[in-house]
Every structure is written in structure tokens, then in C-alpha cells.
Write a protein that holds these residues in place. Sequence first.
Motif, mmCIF file in Angstrom:
data_model
loop_
_atom_site.group_PDB
_atom_site.id
_atom_site.type_symbol
_atom_site.label_atom_id
_atom_site.label_comp_id
_atom_site.label_asym_id
_atom_site.label_seq_id
_atom_site.Cartn_x
_atom_site.Cartn_y
_atom_site.Cartn_z
ATOM 1 N N PHE A 119 0.865 -1.178 0.000
ATOM 2 C CA PHE A 119 0.000 0.000 0.000
ATOM 3 C C PHE A 119 0.904 1.231 0.000
ATOM 4 C CE2 PHE A 119 -2.569 -3.387 1.675
ATOM 5 C CZ PHE A 119 -3.841 -3.146 1.200
ATOM 6 N N SER A 120 0.854 1.991 -1.078
ATOM 7 C CA SER A 120 1.693 3.188 -1.219
ATOM 8 C C SER A 120 0.815 4.428 -1.109
ATOM 9 C CB SER A 120 2.411 3.182 -2.570
ATOM 10 O OG SER A 120 3.242 2.055 -2.695
ATOM 11 N N PHE A 121 1.130 5.276 -0.155
ATOM 12 C CA PHE A 121 0.378 6.510 0.062
ATOM 13 C C PHE A 121 1.185 7.701 -0.455
ATOM 14 C CE2 PHE A 121 -1.452 3.538 3.010
ATOM 15 C CZ PHE A 121 -2.798 3.867 3.049
ATOM 16 N N ALA A 122 0.503 8.614 -1.105
ATOM 17 C CA ALA A 122 1.128 9.830 -1.625
ATOM 18 C C ALA A 122 0.401 11.042 -1.064
ATOM 19 C CB ALA A 122 1.090 9.854 -3.149
ATOM 20 N N GLY A 123 1.165 11.953 -0.446
ATOM 21 C CA GLY A 123 0.591 13.167 0.126
ATOM 22 C C GLY A 123 1.277 14.402 -0.424
ATOM 23 N N ARG A 124 1.545 15.354 0.459
ATOM 24 C CA ARG A 124 2.176 16.599 0.050
ATOM 25 C C ARG A 124 3.169 17.022 1.113
ATOM 26 N NH1 ARG A 124 -1.848 20.977 0.351
ATOM 27 N NH2 ARG A 124 -2.932 19.738 -1.238
ATOM 28 N N LEU A 180 2.712 9.371 5.929
ATOM 29 C CA LEU A 180 3.021 8.547 7.103
ATOM 30 C C LEU A 180 1.822 8.483 8.042
ATOM 31 C CD1 LEU A 180 5.033 6.883 8.727
ATOM 32 C CD2 LEU A 180 5.889 9.023 9.730
ATOM 33 N N ASP A 181 1.130 9.600 8.208
ATOM 34 C CA ASP A 181 -0.102 9.567 9.019
ATOM 35 C C ASP A 181 -1.087 8.554 8.438
ATOM 36 O OD1 ASP A 181 0.902 11.537 10.641
ATOM 37 O OD2 ASP A 181 -0.439 13.122 9.935
ATOM 38 N N ALA A 182 -1.186 8.516 7.125
ATOM 39 C CA ALA A 182 -2.122 7.593 6.491
ATOM 40 C C ALA A 182 -1.758 6.150 6.799
ATOM 41 C CB ALA A 182 -2.141 7.836 4.981
ATOM 42 N N VAL A 183 -0.462 5.811 6.706
ATOM 43 C CA VAL A 183 -0.037 4.443 7.018
ATOM 44 C C VAL A 183 -0.346 4.119 8.472
ATOM 45 C CG1 VAL A 183 1.964 2.941 7.308
ATOM 46 C CG2 VAL A 183 1.721 4.283 5.225
ATOM 47 N N GLU A 184 -0.066 5.049 9.367
ATOM 48 C CA GLU A 184 -0.307 4.778 10.782
ATOM 49 C C GLU A 184 -1.795 4.616 11.066
ATOM 50 O OE1 GLU A 184 2.429 8.054 12.315
ATOM 51 O OE2 GLU A 184 2.923 6.356 13.613
ATOM 52 N N ALA A 195 -7.613 0.982 4.119
ATOM 53 C CA ALA A 195 -6.605 1.824 3.459
ATOM 54 C C ALA A 195 -7.263 3.023 2.780
ATOM 55 C CB ALA A 195 -5.825 0.999 2.454
ATOM 56 N N ASP A 196 -8.374 2.776 2.107
ATOM 57 C CA ASP A 196 -9.090 3.888 1.470
ATOM 58 C C ASP A 196 -9.562 4.900 2.507
ATOM 59 O OD1 ASP A 196 -8.737 2.726 -1.019
ATOM 60 O OD2 ASP A 196 -10.727 1.775 -1.049
ATOM 61 N N GLY A 197 -10.021 4.393 3.644
ATOM 62 C CA GLY A 197 -10.464 5.286 4.704
ATOM 63 C C GLY A 197 -9.324 6.118 5.261
ATOM 64 N N ALA A 198 -8.145 5.500 5.424
ATOM 65 C CA ALA A 198 -6.983 6.240 5.921
ATOM 66 C C ALA A 198 -6.583 7.332 4.935
ATOM 67 C CB ALA A 198 -5.822 5.282 6.153
ATOM 68 N N ALA A 199 -6.650 7.020 3.644
ATOM 69 C CA ALA A 199 -6.343 8.037 2.640
ATOM 70 C C ALA A 199 -7.359 9.172 2.677
ATOM 71 C CB ALA A 199 -6.309 7.397 1.253
ATOM 72 N N LEU A 200 -8.633 8.830 2.870
ATOM 73 C CA LEU A 200 -9.675 9.850 2.947
ATOM 74 C C LEU A 200 -9.463 10.766 4.146
ATOM 75 C CD1 LEU A 200 -12.391 10.827 1.723
ATOM 76 C CD2 LEU A 200 -13.541 9.227 3.262
ATOM 77 N N MET A 201 -9.127 10.187 5.292
ATOM 78 C CA MET A 201 -8.927 10.987 6.499
ATOM 79 C C MET A 201 -7.747 11.939 6.388
ATOM 80 S SD MET A 201 -9.761 8.516 9.755
ATOM 81 C CE MET A 201 -8.863 7.085 9.202
ATOM 82 N N ALA A 232 -3.501 9.996 -1.335
ATOM 83 C CA ALA A 232 -3.962 9.001 -2.306
ATOM 84 C C ALA A 232 -3.247 7.687 -2.044
ATOM 85 C CB ALA A 232 -3.665 9.486 -3.723
ATOM 86 N N VAL A 233 -3.933 6.577 -2.256
ATOM 87 C CA VAL A 233 -3.337 5.265 -2.027
ATOM 88 C C VAL A 233 -3.419 4.436 -3.297
ATOM 89 C CG1 VAL A 233 -5.497 4.271 -1.118
ATOM 90 C CG2 VAL A 233 -3.282 3.217 -0.544
ATOM 91 N N THR A 234 -2.329 3.763 -3.612
ATOM 92 C CA THR A 234 -2.293 2.794 -4.696
ATOM 93 C C THR A 234 -1.796 1.471 -4.134
ATOM 94 O OG1 THR A 234 -0.053 3.461 -5.330
ATOM 95 C CG2 THR A 234 -1.899 4.513 -6.486
ATOM 96 N N THR A 235 -2.132 0.368 -4.793
ATOM 97 C CA THR A 235 -1.766 -0.956 -4.280
ATOM 98 C C THR A 235 -1.101 -1.783 -5.365
ATOM 99 O OG1 THR A 235 -3.902 -1.957 -4.845
ATOM 100 C CG2 THR A 235 -3.700 -0.930 -2.672
ATOM 101 N N LYS A 236 -0.276 -2.735 -4.909
ATOM 102 C CA LYS A 236 0.369 -3.691 -5.809
ATOM 103 C C LYS A 236 0.421 -5.038 -5.123
ATOM 104 C CE LYS A 236 4.751 -4.825 -8.088
ATOM 105 N NZ LYS A 236 6.173 -4.419 -8.290
ATOM 106 N N VAL A 237 -0.149 -6.051 -5.756
ATOM 107 C CA VAL A 237 -0.078 -7.408 -5.223
ATOM 108 C C VAL A 237 1.303 -7.969 -5.524
ATOM 109 C CG1 VAL A 237 -1.013 -9.740 -5.347
ATOM 110 C CG2 VAL A 237 -2.558 -7.772 -5.451
#
Length: 472
Positions: A190-195, A210-214, A277-283, A287-292
Motif C-alpha cells: 500500500f503506497s500513500f502519496a501526500g504533500r 506517514l499519518d495515512a499508514v499509521e 486503506a481507502d479510509g486512511a487516505a480519505l482521512m 492518495a493510495v495505490t496498491t500492488k499485489v
Amino acid sequence: MRNEDEIWRLVEGRKQEYIGLSDRVWGMPELCYDEHRSCAEHTAMLEAEGFRVTRNVADIPTAVMGEAGEGGPVIAILGEYDALPGLSQEAGVMEPRPVAGETRGHGCGHNLLGSASLLAAAAVKDWLKANGLPGRVRYYGCPAEEGGAAKGFMCRDGAFDDVDIAITWHPAAFAGVMEPLSLANTRIDFSFAGRASHAAAAPHLGRSALDAVELMNVGVNYMREHMPSDARVHYAYLDAGGIAPNVVQATAKVRYLIRARNLQELNGLVARVRKIADGAALMTETAVTTKVVSAVSNLLGNTPLERAMQANLDRLGPPEFDEEDRRIAAGFQATMTEEDIASSWRRVGLEQRAGVSLCDTVVPLDRNGAPMIGSTDVGDVSWKVPTVQARGSTYAIGTPGHSWQLTAQGKLPAAHKGMVHVAKVMAGTAVDALRDPALIAAAKEDHRGRTGGRPYQSPLPADAKPALDMSR
């Protein structure tokens, strides 16, 4: 001469070459998909034995297959040779002592696993030739069992399409048939991108990945109360966003390993984790992207093959360890806890006996133990073709898996004896199948009953590729 005596003699006659192979691979521990030297050692042995060699199986540079024989049924014997990070240890030393300059180690015994399987395949090759019988034996050198799901990619891409039965094993404290129990799993990044922004002067302009991951981790931890008791979820930070606390982290990445009893339950659990994960990105307005990265199926058993393997074990008896082997094993036991030792006995359903440091019995079939349920990419092979696994006794009772103690025991005489013993078990089971078409037919009928006759469906996305760089 009894059938099993002939094949066991063939194993015994070439054991020193394969003990040497095991020790060489032990001395060059390589991680998931980076097993280039180990694969080369196995490939060289296949060529020296006269196997027809196929490299880059399923476009994986460290996967190799060797075939011998003509016509008849195809018997696959599966080997592995990947090591683990952080388990470097000097051989035979009864205290933590990493090898200088090395961080990796064979803490799951895969140096033994691949060597015994190739030894068994070589013996079956010679048995087919000596008896003039139709049939083919294949050795599959399978990389990346520790998290890379190589067998899953190999199954998805057709490497086992014409196999009749598959045989393999795993190092253990006791000798027996492995319980066909494992959890399906998947690894997802799960890769999160912020600013980014100045964390003191303008924190309001930043959006912290990092907040999103936590927050995602907190959400998953709350989910644990509300998921099946035998499911498991683990995570590891791959990128925490940098080392500067005065910068709002613009990127962060976490890898999740999600396990469940079967693919249906796994898919449901994965969907819930994705929502978190989507909820963490929303909060966090990121943005979150995923890779299996990988995915494996749960194991399917096969009663006819398990009974055939047990018959070989019962005729052969336990490995013939001597007093020196038991003395050394007792020394390693002294580094373990009482709970470690008791758990080892409990796992195979045997009553604990004081003073026993190495296996001295064959575990009966269908013994009701409390096996450790992990995951393995052998599961995908077992959905594709009838599959059976042995448990080979190669280390002291109580040795924790993935430990320095297991690495340290990987070159001991006891490990070599257990390796040769289980090679005889696998080779004997293969010969039973080659001599008895009814056994293969029964195994296939059992397999159809367990799968409902449905073809294998890979848990890997169609566009997923082996993560060849995952260990770097």
C-alpha cells in the motif's frame, strides 16, 4: 529384492554428492528470487546426472526443471533453496554467532530441502532406467518460497499442466507425513502519496502519507477482533517517508501479509483491509495505490498419496541417529525454552518424553496434533495436481522455525542423515506410483473430490509478475 529396497539402495549409493550440494547451498544463503548461485548449483547437478534441463521456468531466472525418462506418468519432486534475512549463524555453534560479513542464513532448512528432493529424483531416474519402465521424473527447483510465491507463478503459467502427482517435504523435528494444513495468503504493498511541507512553519499545507499508514495500521488492528480466529494479518514498513522529522512525509509504503483459511475467506479479508486503506487516505487527504506482490492458495490433502508415503515411512523406520547426534542435539535443546520443546511434541500429537533430543519414531498418520499453520506456495501445486509432503527429521526437537538454532544445525551429521532418510521416503513413494497406475488413479479421484472437479484458479492477478527485486 523388494521394490523399496532397490530404490533406497539407489538413494544411499549417491548420498555424499547431495550432502555436498546441501552444504554448498548452506554456505551461500540467498534470499527470495536472488538464488542465482544456489540455482546454478542445482542446475549443474541436474546436468551432471543427465536430466533434460529447462531454465527460466515461468520466466523466473532462478527456477529450473530437470526431466528424465520417457512416456508414462509424470512424477514431480519439488525442491527449494532460498534462505532468510537476519539468520546468519556459524555452523554447529550453540550460541548466537553470525558469520562475519553475512546477514542471511538457512533458518528454514531449504538447503536440505532442495538437495534431498534432487537426490530422490536422481534415484528415481536411475530406477526407471534400470527397470526399463515408462515414466518421467521431474525435479523442480523452486525459488522464493519465503514470500515470493514462485510456485504460484509457475502453476499459473502452466509449469505443472502435465504432471500426474507431486511430492515434496520440509525439514522438521519429527519424521512423518505433513498435515495438509496451511493458510492462503497474499502480500500487498500500500503506497500513500501526500504533500510535503515545512512541519513547523506550514504544517497546514502538508498532507502526511506517514499519518495515512499509521491510521491504516490502527484500523487493521481494530479489525482483528472481528475476523476469523485462524486468520492472520501482519505488516512491515517499507518506506516511512524519510528521516527528516521537520518535513511532512509526502510518501510512505507499507506491506501487508494477509492470511486466511481458504481463498474465499482471504478475498473477503483483503477487501476489508483495502477499505481501511481507502479510509486512511480519505482521512488524511492522501492518495493510495496498491500492488499485489504475491498470493498463495491453502493446501489440499490427498489421502491415497498420504497413505502410500506413510507406508514407506513405516517400512523404513525413523532416521538412524547415533549417540553423538543425540548429544549435540541435547546441547542445542539447552538453548531453547521448555515451551519450545513442549510445542514441538504437541505439534505432531505425541506425548512428550523427557531426555529425547532427536526423533526416534515415525509419527502415525492422522495423529491429532496441533500443527503450526503457516503458508506455503506448495498450496497452489496441491490445487493443480495431487500432492503429498513428508516431514523430515533434520534438527533437535524444540528448535524454533526461522531461528539461529535451525541455521546452526543445517550442516550437522544429523541433518544429513535426516535429509537422506526423507529422500528415500519420497523416492519410494514415487516408485510406488510409477509401478501402480491404480495409486495415481486413486490420487486423481481424491483430488477431483476435493476440488469439486473445478480447474485450478490462481489467486494471483493476471497481470502480476514475480517480484524479482523484492529482496533488494
